[in-house]
Design a protein around this motif. Structure first.
Motif, short mmCIF file in Angstrom:
data_model
loop_
_atom_site.label_atom_id
_atom_site.label_comp_id
_atom_site.label_asym_id
_atom_site.label_seq_id
_atom_site.Cartn_x
_atom_site.Cartn_y
_atom_site.Cartn_z
N GLN A 64 79.52 59.03 87.82
CA GLN A 64 80.78 58.95 87.48
C GLN A 64 81.55 57.89 86.46
OE1 GLN A 64 82.72 61.02 89.99
NE2 GLN A 64 80.87 61.86 90.51
N PRO A 65 81.20 58.21 85.36
CA PRO A 65 81.85 57.43 84.29
C PRO A 65 83.18 57.18 84.28
CG PRO A 65 81.34 59.51 83.19
CD PRO A 65 80.64 59.61 84.70
N GLN A 66 83.91 58.15 84.77
CA GLN A 66 85.62 57.81 85.01
C GLN A 66 85.71 56.53 85.78
OE1 GLN A 66 83.69 60.49 86.09
NE2 GLN A 66 84.41 60.80 88.25
N GLU A 67 84.96 56.35 86.82
CA GLU A 67 85.12 55.19 87.60
C GLU A 67 84.96 54.06 86.85
OE1 GLU A 67 83.49 55.99 91.22
OE2 GLU A 67 84.30 57.93 91.67
N ILE A 68 84.54 53.97 85.91
CA ILE A 68 84.50 52.43 85.28
C ILE A 68 85.77 51.97 85.07
CG2 ILE A 68 83.25 51.40 83.18
CD1 ILE A 68 81.33 53.79 82.65
N SER A 69 85.88 50.63 85.17
CA SER A 69 87.16 49.86 85.24
C SER A 69 87.44 49.76 83.73
CB SER A 69 86.98 48.38 86.02
OG SER A 69 86.19 47.59 85.15
#
Length: 207
Positions: free
Chosen positions: A17-22
């Protein structure tokens, strides 16, 4: 074209889930993206040495996932390494974590510092995993990026000979959970975090 990994590794990669990286973490990762992109643009080999204090956990997980994801995104001439400020041993739980996540791991030699073969794809040469110092002859001596995966190595290595770029990308140490009921879970969690962030890095590279 994305190239073939083992089925179990492919499943893990597909569920990252790279979209969840801050936003803050993306800023931390950007210098590595820039380094790789510059090498790709100039058709140069990409050498990345992941460095931690003991070269026993985080640096190996980072090395293996970086090589795997470079292959996944079909980015050529990527060579990933790892090292420490001192040599100890690749911690068994780190090797077991990779094995549980689909990597084919064979023990090439036993002893205080075992040597492992770590294979991530059917037709690619395995990585050789063992603990070594970052400047060991097994590692590149020049023209590489040094990625500091722990804060103590970052603070303890103000200068790394031969490195073109020195980039701190630190991870929490799963060692804190050794000999606890949460050990396997926390090692897997850290491995997935590293995989997710390196997926993000290589997904940004334009060939």
């Amino acid at each position: 074209m994305k190239t073939k990994l083992s089925n179990s590794i492919n499943t893990i990669v597909a569920n990252l889930q790279p979209q969840e990286i801050s936003k803050e973490r993306r800023i931390t990762l950007q210098p590595l993206i820039d380094y790789i992109q510059d090498k790709v643009t100039n058709d140069q080999s990409i050498r990345i040495n992941f460095i931690c204090t003991h070269n026993s956990r985080r640096s190996h997980l980072s090395q293996v996932w970086a090589q795997t994801l470079a292959h996944h995104f079909n980015i050529k001439n990527v060579f990933c390494y790892s090292g420490g400020t001192e040599a100890t041993a690749l911690f068994p739980m780190a090797a077991d974590t990779l094995k549980n996540q689909g990597f084919t791991i064979k023990t090439l030699s036993e002893g205080k510092n075992p040597v492992y073969s770590i294979k991530y794809a059917e037709n690619e040469a395995p990585l050789i995993g063992f603990s070594k110092t970052y400047d060991d002859s097994f590692n590149p001596q020049s023209e590489f990026a040094a990625i500091l995966t722990c804060s103590s190595a970052d603070q303890g290595c103000p200068f790394i000979a031969g490195a073109e770029k020195r980039i701190p990308i630190t991870f929490e140490d799963p060692k804190a959970f050794d000999n606890t009921p949460q050990q396997a879970e926390k090692y897997a969690e850290r491995s997935i975090q590293i995989a997710t962030e390196l997926f993000y890095v290589f997904s940004k590279i334009k060939s």
